[in-house]
Design a protein around this motif. Sequence first.
Motif, PDB file in Angstrom:
ATOM      1  N   GLY A 101       0.822  -1.202   0.000  1.00 48.00           N
ATOM      2  CA  GLY A 101       0.000   0.000   0.000  1.00 48.00           C
ATOM      3  C   GLY A 101       0.857   1.254   0.000  1.00 48.00           C
ATOM      4  N   GLU A 102       0.188   2.386   0.139  1.00 46.62           N
ATOM      5  CA  GLU A 102       0.908   3.666   0.090  1.00 46.62           C
ATOM      6  C   GLU A 102       0.212   4.693   0.968  1.00 46.62           C
ATOM      7  N   LEU A 103       1.005   5.488   1.650  1.00 46.94           N
ATOM      8  CA  LEU A 103       0.471   6.578   2.463  1.00 46.94           C
ATOM      9  C   LEU A 103       0.453   7.873   1.658  1.00 46.94           C
ATOM     10  N   PRO A 104      -0.532   8.746   1.883  1.00 50.67           N
ATOM     11  CA  PRO A 104      -0.455  10.088   1.281  1.00 50.67           C
ATOM     12  C   PRO A 104       0.785  10.795   1.817  1.00 50.67           C
ATOM     13  N   ILE A 105       1.512  11.468   0.955  1.00 48.29           N
ATOM     14  CA  ILE A 105       2.773  12.096   1.375  1.00 48.29           C
ATOM     15  C   ILE A 105       2.536  13.215   2.383  1.00 48.29           C
ATOM     16  N   GLY A 106       1.339  13.807   2.370  1.00 46.26           N
ATOM     17  CA  GLY A 106       1.025  14.857   3.332  1.00 46.26           C
ATOM     18  C   GLY A 106       1.095  14.373   4.772  1.00 46.26           C
ATOM     19  N   ILE A 107       0.831  13.082   4.988  1.00 48.72           N
ATOM     20  CA  ILE A 107       0.934  12.520   6.338  1.00 48.72           C
ATOM     21  C   ILE A 107       2.383  12.538   6.801  1.00 48.72           C
ATOM     22  N   ILE A 108       3.294  12.160   5.903  1.00 47.97           N
ATOM     23  CA  ILE A 108       4.717  12.103   6.253  1.00 47.97           C
ATOM     24  C   ILE A 108       5.262  13.504   6.531  1.00 47.97           C
ATOM     25  N   THR A 109       4.955  14.454   5.651  1.00 49.82           N
ATOM     26  CA  THR A 109       5.468  15.821   5.859  1.00 49.82           C
ATOM     27  C   THR A 109       4.874  16.451   7.119  1.00 49.82           C
ATOM     28  N   SER A 110       3.641  16.077   7.449  1.00 57.35           N
ATOM     29  CA  SER A 110       3.027  16.613   8.662  1.00 57.35           C
ATOM     30  C   SER A 110       3.688  16.049   9.917  1.00 57.35           C
ATOM     31  N   VAL A 111       4.087  14.778   9.861  1.00 61.67           N
ATOM     32  CA  VAL A 111       4.766  14.156  11.005  1.00 61.67           C
ATOM     33  C   VAL A 111       6.059  14.906  11.317  1.00 61.67           C
ATOM     34  N   PHE A 112       6.783  15.311  10.260  1.00 63.53           N
ATOM     35  CA  PHE A 112       8.013  16.077  10.456  1.00 63.53           C
ATOM     36  C   PHE A 112       7.709  17.558  10.730  1.00 63.53           C
ATOM     37  N   GLY A 113       6.741  18.107  10.001  1.00 63.13           N
ATOM     38  CA  GLY A 113       6.511  19.548  10.030  1.00 63.13           C
ATOM     39  C   GLY A 113       5.746  20.061  11.228  1.00 63.13           C
ATOM     40  N   ALA A 114       4.730  19.322  11.690  1.00 60.62           N
ATOM     41  CA  ALA A 114       3.901  19.798  12.798  1.00 60.62           C
ATOM     42  C   ALA A 114       4.702  20.031  14.082  1.00 60.62           C
ATOM     43  N   PRO A 115       5.565  19.094  14.494  1.00 59.70           N
ATOM     44  CA  PRO A 115       6.369  19.370  15.705  1.00 59.70           C
ATOM     45  C   PRO A 115       7.256  20.602  15.549  1.00 59.70           C
ATOM     46  N   TYR A 116       7.819  20.781  14.344  1.00 56.29           N
ATOM     47  CA  TYR A 116       8.677  21.946  14.142  1.00 56.29           C
ATOM     48  C   TYR A 116       7.856  23.236  14.181  1.00 56.29           C
ATOM     49  N   PHE A 117       6.636  23.174  13.660  1.00 54.97           N
ATOM     50  CA  PHE A 117       5.741  24.330  13.699  1.00 54.97           C
ATOM     51  C   PHE A 117       5.437  24.711  15.151  1.00 54.97           C
ATOM     52  N   LEU A 118       5.175  23.706  15.985  1.00 58.22           N
ATOM     53  CA  LEU A 118       4.929  23.959  17.406  1.00 58.22           C
ATOM     54  C   LEU A 118       6.171  24.565  18.071  1.00 58.22           C
ATOM     55  N   TYR A 119       7.339  24.083  17.641  1.00 57.37           N
ATOM     56  CA  TYR A 119       8.587  24.633  18.178  1.00 57.37           C
ATOM     57  C   TYR A 119       8.726  26.116  17.816  1.00 57.37           C
ATOM     58  N   LEU A 120       8.372  26.476  16.576  1.00 52.89           N
ATOM     59  CA  LEU A 120       8.436  27.876  16.152  1.00 52.89           C
ATOM     60  C   LEU A 120       7.497  28.736  16.983  1.00 52.89           C
ATOM     61  N   LEU A 121       6.297  28.226  17.229  1.00 51.47           N
ATOM     62  CA  LEU A 121       5.342  28.967  18.048  1.00 51.47           C
ATOM     63  C   LEU A 121       5.889  29.180  19.459  1.00 51.47           C
ATOM     64  N   TYR A 122       6.470  28.118  20.014  1.00 52.20           N
ATOM     65  CA  TYR A 122       7.022  28.207  21.366  1.00 52.20           C
ATOM     66  C   TYR A 122       8.187  29.193  21.412  1.00 52.20           C
ATOM     67  N   ARG A 123       9.052  29.135  20.384  1.00 51.82           N
ATOM     68  CA  ARG A 123      10.207  30.036  20.350  1.00 51.82           C
ATOM     69  C   ARG A 123       9.775  31.488  20.242  1.00 51.82           C
ATOM     70  N   ASN A 124       8.782  31.761  19.378  1.00 54.40           N
ATOM     71  CA  ASN A 124       8.293  33.134  19.224  1.00 54.40           C
ATOM     72  C   ASN A 124       7.623  33.631  20.505  1.00 54.40           C
ATOM     73  N   LYS A 125       6.912  32.727  21.182  1.00 54.10           N
ATOM     74  CA  LYS A 125       6.263  33.097  22.440  1.00 54.10           C
ATOM     75  C   LYS A 125       7.308  33.441  23.504  1.00 54.10           C
ATOM     76  N   THR A 126       8.372  32.649  23.542  1.00 53.88           N
ATOM     77  CA  THR A 126       9.455  32.882  24.502  1.00 53.88           C
ATOM     78  C   THR A 126      10.125  34.219  24.250  1.00 53.88           C
ATOM     79  N   ARG A 127      10.400  34.509  22.958  1.00 55.80           N
ATOM     80  CA  ARG A 127      11.044  35.778  22.611  1.00 55.80           C
ATOM     81  C   ARG A 127      10.156  36.959  22.978  1.00 55.80           C
ATOM     82  N   SER A 128       8.851  36.805  22.745  1.00 55.37           N
ATOM     83  CA  SER A 128       7.916  37.896  23.044  1.00 55.37           C
ATOM     84  C   SER A 128       7.861  38.165  24.542  1.00 55.37           C
ATOM     85  N   SER A 129       7.897  37.082  25.355  1.00 54.72           N
ATOM     86  CA  SER A 129       7.836  37.248  26.804  1.00 54.72           C
ATOM     87  C   SER A 129       9.113  37.919  27.339  1.00 54.72           C
TER      88      SER A 129
END
Length: 350
Positions: free
Chosen positions: A320-348
Amino acid sequence: MKKRNKKLIQGLVALAAGLVLAVVAASAIGSADISFVDSARILLSRIPLLDTMIQMDEIKPTHEAILLKIRLPRIFLAALVGSALSVSGVAYQGIFKNPMADPFVLGISSGAALGATLVIVTGFNAGVAGLSSVSVGAFTGAILAAYIVYNVGRVGNRTPVVTLLLAGIAVNYLLSSMISLIMSLNRDEMEHIIFWTMGSFATANWMQILVAAVPITIGTGYLLMYSRDLNALAIGEESAKGVGVDTEKVKKSILVVASIVTAAAVSVSGIIGFVGLVIPHVVRIISGPDHRTLLPFSILGGAMFLVISDTLARTLIMPGELPIGIITSVFGAPYFLYLLYRNKTRSSVR
């Protein structure tokens, strides 16, 4: 300065070598058992001047056919789309001066999805220049969505980035709701629509690559020409005007070109998230913020990332085959959360 240039060249060479290695490795991985060495030999045999130096007697014709007709078109298309989404992400982040901006910020993803959805449910069949009717519908929808957002967000002859972002959000919601309505009324096609909106290179072919490569290559070259202007905009529009940059003209040109590049990529791959958001940030660690180096680094980084992601998508649950969007989201979503956390830290801290 010379030391920095040397490091940048080394980084660029390393990324290029990594991309080549990823392509060869990806071509060797699959249900058919083709060795890494045989894959490399088949690839080298297609390069002019090197073809006469490669011994092909021991290569099975079936392996050569699998590589050249099935795996390589898919790998090359993934590399092309990855580079397009990544370089567009750099352009959008530069224009909007927002680290969270990505190639779909102007409603392009929803426009492409709506165009593809309409073609799927109506059964309309009118492919153009090797592209399927779904790809044509997706490209048309993406361009129309970007056009609507631009005209809604424009104020006179100016294009305020905040207004554009708000217009993009509004159009995204509107088009997404239309897609949901169409899916509710056409449940038989729901699986097809969902799979397309999560991205796939399963139907890749050489003609698709050729057709998509034209706008993507021209558009990427155009964006590279604007690297100095993006540097000027990064320090503020008033400062950019002070050094002779026509900010409104530059913003409009980059927005139009980046939207066309993104639309061309999405039309042959479906919606693949996080590439244009994550890769520019990762690449900045190596290249720095200078767009003269950030853009070419992002081209290679995006290509390599999507080649690896697509290889995982087609091999993790074989046959079978997975949609590639699932794979990129597995890598990308945690990094996106990291960016949000970093920006929040800088703002504080401020």
